[in-house]
Scaffold this active site. Structure first.
Site, PDB file in Angstrom:
ATOM      1  N   ASP A 114      10.953   6.678  -0.056  1.00 14.18           N
ATOM      2  CA  ASP A 114      11.286   8.030   0.345  1.00 14.18           C
ATOM      3  C   ASP A 114      11.339   8.052   1.850  1.00 14.18           C
ATOM      4  OD1 ASP A 114      11.208   8.914  -2.180  1.00 14.18           O
ATOM      5  OD2 ASP A 114      10.093  10.503  -1.883  1.00 14.18           O
ATOM      6  N   HIS A 140       6.870   4.729   0.582  1.00 21.56           N
ATOM      7  CA  HIS A 140       7.870   5.165   1.618  1.00 21.56           C
ATOM      8  C   HIS A 140       8.277   4.071   2.562  1.00 21.56           C
ATOM      9  CE1 HIS A 140       5.893   8.678   0.054  1.00 21.56           C
ATOM     10  NE2 HIS A 140       6.600   9.374   0.743  1.00 21.56           N
TER      11      HIS A 140
END
Length: 452
Positions: A260, A402
């Site tokens: 992400d 992430h």
């Protein structure tokens, strides 16, 4: 001597088919029914042209009359006698042809075939014959230029053989929309309208094959049909396995990696390098603002074979926004990704795992959540990230990471090594869920999907 006479006789043989004369050019000792026959006709421009008729497929003939016009379909005999065709199948086919007013006979022939698994596509031509015996080629409608058949079942293939379920059809349209974009090529400003138009129109029931692709017929903004080809592999969880045109992943311990908040020029390239070395494909849920800033990096992610999903433009909590703001967050991200990669993000992940019914409806696509939160955003420590994944990963998990975190980059090689040592295989979201992904459903991992 007998063979020589036979050759002479066959070389001058005129075979009457459907009330017209076909000239056979004999090039071998094979029976005439196993070779091509050349048919000379007039084109619309009144020029002579030659059509190669594949006579080895012309063992059956379906004849019908509509008014004063007689139609002859020269197709495999098994299709003529098949009980799996509707009673009016050939009549509907004939009625869709635009024929000259002088025509008294219309003959339809196969010129070649396309094959894939159990599917056979008979590529067709049509010839109109007037009372004087003049033959003229006529153009078949785009959807009728190939007759697609399941050779194992003597069944004509249409969209109904894939599904009649409205939810699955919607998922299929989402799946093929990027192929539609390659044909339509809308301007970024019209992307949302192009998608809305496509999603609200029913799919044409007729299909064709082209090598290892399934061909759909899609209506464009100009109300014209266009052929859209989609690789069989992209449709592996939609197409019947009995067609034998796709293969699915083997059973085992599967997990899917997702990243992400990128792309980030300092860390995303390192993540891509690690994944490439391990030959792993992942899903990157990108923030639209970052895509706008680093479009070349987003393009690099797509070119590496990873899927890109929508993670909103400003990474805001969607339930705190009004509907117009939600739409803007998603649409701006769609446009940014489309401008950077030429593709529309089929999947969406809401920031902070936060979404409501309004946002789900506006998104209009599958919502991908997660099973395992590595908490890399919280610990920012490679050892702790690895430990979290070791303690919480189970088969069928979607793992949240992430690609903007340096600690994630440091932990990633060890994460991959550990999971592989435990017998896990890394797969895409599609292969993890192993069934069509439905719009407005949330997916938390294998076996955990919820309709909102």
């Amino acid at each position: 001597m007998r063979r020589k006479v036979r050759r002479i006789l066959v070389a001058i043989l005129l075979v009457v088919v459907g009330g017209i004369i076909l000239e056979i050019n004999d090039q071998s000792n094979d029976p005439p029914a196993d070779r091509a026959t050349q048919l000379t006709v007039k084109s619309k421009q009144n020029k002579k042209q030659t059509i190669n008729i594949q006579t080895k497929y012309v063992h059956g003939q379906k004849t019908l009359s509509i008014g004063q016009v007689h139609y002859h379909f020269f197709v495999p005999k098994k299709l003529v006698v098949s009980s799996k065709l509707t009673a009016d199948f050939w009549k509907i086919f004939a009625q869709q042809l635009k024929i000259p007013s002088t025509a008294v006979t219309i003959d339809i022939y196969p010129t070649s075939v396309s094959r894939a698994g159990n599917l056979v596509g008979y590529n067709l031509v049509a010839v109109a014959i007037d009372r004087a015996g003049q033959r003229t080629s006529i153009s078949l409608p785009l959807t009728r230029r190939q007759l697609l058949v399941n050779d194992a079942q003597d069944q004509v293939i249409t969209l109904a053989q894939i599904t009649n379920d409205a939810t699955t059809l919607n998922a299929l349209k989402l799946q093929i929309f990027n192929a539609v974009l390659q044909v339509v090529q809308p301007q970024p400003a019209t992307l949302a309208q192009t998608r809305q138009n496509f999603m609200t129109q029913p799919l044409n029931p007729w299909l064709a094959i082209n090598q290892q692709q399934l061909v759909f017929y899609v209506q464009t903004a100009q109300q014209q049909l266009s052929a859209v080809s989609v690789d069989f592999t992209e449709l592996r969880y939609f197409l019947p396995t009995a067609w034998h045109v796709t293969s699915q992943i083997s059973p085992g311990k599967h997990v899917a990696l997702t990243f992400d908040d990128g792309p980030n020029p300092n860390t995303t390239p390192q993540v891509l390098q690690i994944l490439a070395q391990a030959q792993i494909h992942a899903t990157f849920f990108m923030v639209g603002r970052n895509v706008t800033t680093y479009p070349q990096l987003a393009r690099r992610v797509a070119q590496a074979g990873h899927e890109i999903g929508n993670h909103t433009y400003d990474h805001l909590q969607l339930p705190n926004l009004i509907a117009a703001q939600v739409d803007q967050e998603l649409t701006m991200t769609d446009v940014a990704i489309y401008q950077a990669t030429g593709t529309w993000p089929r999947l969406m992940r809401p920031p902070y795992d936060s979404i409501d019914q309004t946002s789900v409806a506006i998104a209009g696509r599958p919502i991908i959540q997660w099973t395992v939160d590595s908490e890399d955003w919280k610990s920012q420590n490679a050892a702790m990230i690895l430990r979290m994944i070791q303690q919480t990963t189970t088969p069928g998990a979607i793992i949240l990471l992430h690609d903007i975190q340096p600690a994630t980059v440091a932990a990633l090689p060890n994460i991959i090594s550990y999971l592989q040592a435990q017998g896990y295989q890394f797969v895409t979201i599609d292969d993890l869920i192993a069934q069509p992904l439905f719009s407005q459903w949330q997916y938390f991992g294998l076996g955990d999907q919820r309709s909102y």
